[in-house]
Every structure is written in C-alpha cells, then in structure tokens.
Design an enzyme around this catalytic site. Structure first.
Site, PDB file in Angstrom:
ATOM      1  N   THR B  45      89.841  70.317 -83.187  1.00 40.74           N
ATOM      2  CA  THR B  45      90.233  68.894 -83.540  1.00 40.74           C
ATOM      3  C   THR B  45      89.967  67.594 -83.508  1.00 40.74           C
ATOM      4  OG1 THR B  45      91.721  69.885 -81.165  1.00 40.74           O
ATOM      5  CG2 THR B  45      92.556  70.108 -84.028  1.00 40.74           C
ATOM      6  N   THR B  46      90.387  66.584 -82.342  1.00 44.27           N
ATOM      7  CA  THR B  46      90.223  65.623 -82.423  1.00 44.27           C
ATOM      8  C   THR B  46      88.866  64.459 -82.335  1.00 44.27           C
ATOM      9  OG1 THR B  46      92.593  65.298 -81.799  1.00 44.27           O
ATOM     10  CG2 THR B  46      91.354  62.861 -82.259  1.00 44.27           C
TER      11      THR B  46
END
Lengths: 227, 267
Positions: B45-46
């Site tokens: 993810t991020t």
C-alpha cells in the site's frame, strides 16, 4: 585439383601461439597484488577512457591486456554471465572460479577453432570476506588458467615484471605501499611512468556490497611517494 | 558465457539480454480468468515522495494485505535503486518485487557495461518500460504502480515521477503519493508542503502523512512500537541514498503521537 599444404598440428598451434604472444607483447603491462584490505590492480594505460581494469560483480574485477576490442568483448561477456547467474540464483553464488573457467573454455575454443586466436591475457580477481579467500586467476590466450596467490603480471615484459614483484612484494602492505610496489615493478629502473598514464583500481573488503573502486588521477598522485 | 554477433548484441540492456537467452520474465502468457483477488496475492500500500531543498525524501509503510488479512508486517516497499535513486512500489507485491529486482539489476548492469550511470531521466524511462511490460498481468488485477525519485546530478536537484499501470510516466514538481492510502497521505503533504522545506521537516511531513494514511486506511500499517516496526523513510541528496534509522523514527513518531493526542483528546 589443388591440395592444401599439410601443416603438422604442432606447427599450427605454435604459429597461433606465436601470433597471439606477439600481439600481447606489443601492449603495456598490468599487475595485480594482494594487500591488507583486498586486491589492487595497477595498469599502465595512456588512455583516460579505454579502460583495462573494470568491475564485473560485487567482489569480482576484470583486467585485460592486448587487443582492446577483444578483451572488452570478454569483459562484457563476463558482466553478463555474472549478472545472469546472480539474477537466476543469488548474489552469493557468483564466484571468480566459475567465471574463470568459462573464460578459459571460451578462449580455448577460439584458439583452436577460429581463424585467429584472441591476442589477450586476462585476469579475474575476487576479494574474499577474509584475506585467505582472495583469489586471482590469470587466463592466457589459449585458455590456460593459472591460479595466482599473491600477485600476477600480465602483458609485455611480464617475466621481468614478475621478478621485480617477487622481490618487492610482501604480506600486509597498505594501499599506498602496494601501489608503489606495482608502479616500480611496471616501470623498472630505467624509466618513470607519469601518474596520468596509470590506471589504478582496488577490490576493497570494506567498500560495502560493491567492493570495486577506481582511483582518480588525484587519488593516485596522493598515494605515490613524492618524486 | 553468453556471446553474441554484433547484430544480435543486446548492448547494455539486461531485460533484452534475458529475452535473448530465453529467460524473459514477462514472456509467460497468463491464460484463463483467474484474478488477483481470487489468488489472494498480497497487496502493498501507501508510499509517498516529496522534494526538499537538497533532494528528495521517500517513505512507505510496511504492511501487505491479502483481502482483509494482513499478510506481511515488515515488507519494504521503498528500496534503493542505485546510489542516487530509489523506487517505491504499491500494488501486487509479487510482480512489484520482481520488477524492482530487475530494475536495480538493469541500472547496475548498464553502469558496469557502459562504464557510467544512466541519467535520472533515463532511469525513469527504463522503469516506465518495465511497468508497461507488466500490462498483461495488470489486466488480471496484478497492477504495479511505482514512484521513482532521485537526485539528478546533471541538474543538481531532486526529481520525482509517478506512473500509471500502462507505463505512463508523469514527473511531479513537489510531491507524489501512491497506493490505497495515497488520498490521505497526499492531502497531508499538500497542506504541509512549502518550497523551502528542510530535510528534517520533509522527513517529519512524510512520517505524518503515513500516520494519517494508516489512521484512515485499513490497508496501510502505522508505526508498530510493540514489534519495533517503523515505516521505511529515506532521503536522497548529492551524496546518495541514506535511510532514516528506526530509533530516529521512533522519536519522530513519539512527537507525532503527542501532537495527535493533544488534538483529539486535549491535554
């Protein structure tokens, strides 16, 4: 119908070897030596851009003398072989011995099967994690592999250079010391090689993952004793 | 040992070399209708990157998820590509890791064969070609969307790029974020960004952005003081890549937690 002249295999091999040796003897020499932090390679090379010494892999360096285009071809083949092996298996599986064997196979094949042998002599050096594991393989134009322990000399006038190295090299030198020994061995007593004509590189144990480090001309000047 | 005739020589291109000897990783056609979601492929993810006055800062959380499960807590999505550049990945973890490995190798391979490094722009282009090569897998749900950032030695400045699944390459001026928490992370950076940011402030801003992303996005992992797992934060300047130590991050997150608790609970 015309018949080709019969040439005895001994004669043919001798002619090829003479041809290759003559080509190599024309070029300038290089030396490789162990020192306390790894392996130093010193080459006499007037060119700033056409290198004789270069990086193959994390702990492995390549050095070649003779015909530039031929040993450069070998250099690139070595980088490819090492990078492919590291990609397929692991970085730890790339070693100088198997690389030297591949080079020997290739040079041997070219020596016997091609129109002309390669006019090169190459060195594959690997710095070990411990000084005992340092390795140097000297490979000749016909595929002969010589396993060198402490130092190696390649190129024209190698015999005399080797003698000078044996006299002056000793265990446990630092980089400045070993470069001085190398330069003295290359130049002999009669002449002096200007710093600009020296190509110096080291495989240094303390350099992190990529041990190869090329010294700039200023670095070399700083290492050499003031004359 | 691979040897080529001049017309077939792959030059300094490592992926091309793989192709020529029959090892091309993207050559295997994926058939059938199986989608990444059905396979339970871990998802990264991020990640964020932003410019400061002497270079760039990159940061990424450590969590990988498969559906609603946390599959890895210590994944490193921000990695050094070479001395002066780094890459951050979001998307399917498997293909992304493979892509990064190949990318790192290509940069080093080029440098060794040619005797000099690729320009920063050249590196971004190379990565764009790799993302494009992943398009067939992306159509089955295995999308890889990296961020590329580095210090441009020719222009003496930090630069950053983001990519889309088709290999589209977009240079961003100041900051960029990718992955599921990117909306929250990029808002934090957008609000906090100034052009005269110092390195220290840039690291704080990236750490805060990841905190806020983890706070609002379940797929993004926050700092895990219990296990001692902190996001990967690194900066790249003219001296190359340097990673922020975990103890430094622990201190920064301590300050962020204090600030947040003051804001939401009051002192």
């Amino acid at each position: 119908m015309s018949m080709p002249f019969y040439v005895a295999p001994e004669q043919m091999m001798k002619d090829r070897a003479d041809y290759a040796r003559k080509g190599i003897a024309r070029g300038r020499a290089l030396v490789a030596m162990r020192y306390q932090d790894g392996i130093a390679i010193v080459a006499e090379n007037a060119s700033e851009t056409l290198r004789k010494v270069s990086e193959i892999y994390d702990r492995i360096a390549f050095a070649g003398v003779g015909k530039y285009n031929e040993f450069d071809q070998l250099r690139v083949a070595g980088i490819r072989s090492a990078d492919l092996k590291g990609f397929q298996y692991s970085r730890d599986d790339v070693d100088a011995r198997s690389l030297a064997n591949s080079y020997a196979q290739m040079l041997g094949n070219i020596f016997t099967h091609e129109m002309k042998p390669m006019e090169v002599e190459i060195l594959v050096a690997e710095v070990g994690r411990e000084p005992d594991a340092d390795q140097m393989f000297h490979i000749l134009y016909d595929g002969t592999v010589v396993d060198e322990r402490d130092h190696a000399a390649l190129g024209g006038d190698a015999e005399a250079i080797r003698t000078r190295l044996t006299e002056n090299w000793s265990e446990g030198l630092d980089l400045a010391g070993v470069v001085a020994v190398g330069v003295a061995a290359l130049s002999g007593d009669e002449r002096e090689i200007p710093a600009g004509d020296l190509e110096v590189a080291e495989l240094c144990r303390g350099n992190g993952r990529r041990c190869f480090h090329r010294l700039s001309e200023a670095d070399v000047l700083a290492l050499l004793p003031p004359s | 040992m691979p040897f080529f005739t001049p017309s077939e020589d792959p030059g300094s291109n490592f992926p091309d070399l793989l192709k020529r000897i029959g090892l091309d990783p993207s050559a295997r056609p994926i058939e059938g209708k199986l989608l990444a979601d059905d396979l339970g492929v871990p998802h990264a993810t991020t990640c964020v990157a932003l410019r400061y006055d002497g270079g760039v800062v990159m940061a990424g959380d450590r969590r990988a998820t498969s559906g609603n499960l946390i599959s890895h807590r210590t994944m490193e999505k921000v990695v050094q590509a070479d001395r002066h550049s780094g890459v951050a990945i979001a998307g399917s973890a498997g293909p992304a890791m493979e892509m990064v490995k190949l990318f790192q190798l290509q940069l080093e391979h080029y440098e060794k064969v040619e005797g000099s490094s690729l320009s920063l722009e050249g590196k971004a282009n190379q990565l764009s070609a790799m993302v494009r090569g992943n398009l067939p897998a992306a159509m089955q749900g295995m999308v890889v969307v990296p961020i590329f950032a580095g210090y441009d030695l020719l222009r003496s400045t930090g630069r950053l790029w983001d990519f889309d699944a088709t290999g589209g390459r977009y240079e961003e001026r100041n900051h960029v974020a990718t992955g599921s928490g990117s909306l929250h992370a990029s808002t934090v950076i957008k609000v906090g960004f100034t052009t005269d940011l110092t390195r220290d402030a840039a690291i704080d801003l990236a750490a805060t952005a990841l905190w806020e992303a983890a706070d609002a996005d379940s797929a993004t992992g926050g700092p895990d003081a219990l296990r001692g797992i902190y996001p990967v934060v690194a900066w790249i300047d003219s001296d190359g890549w340097e990673r922020v130590t975990d103890s430094d991050l622990a201190e920064r997150y301590g300050r962020i937690i204090d600030a947040v608790s003051e804001r939401v609970v009051g002192s």
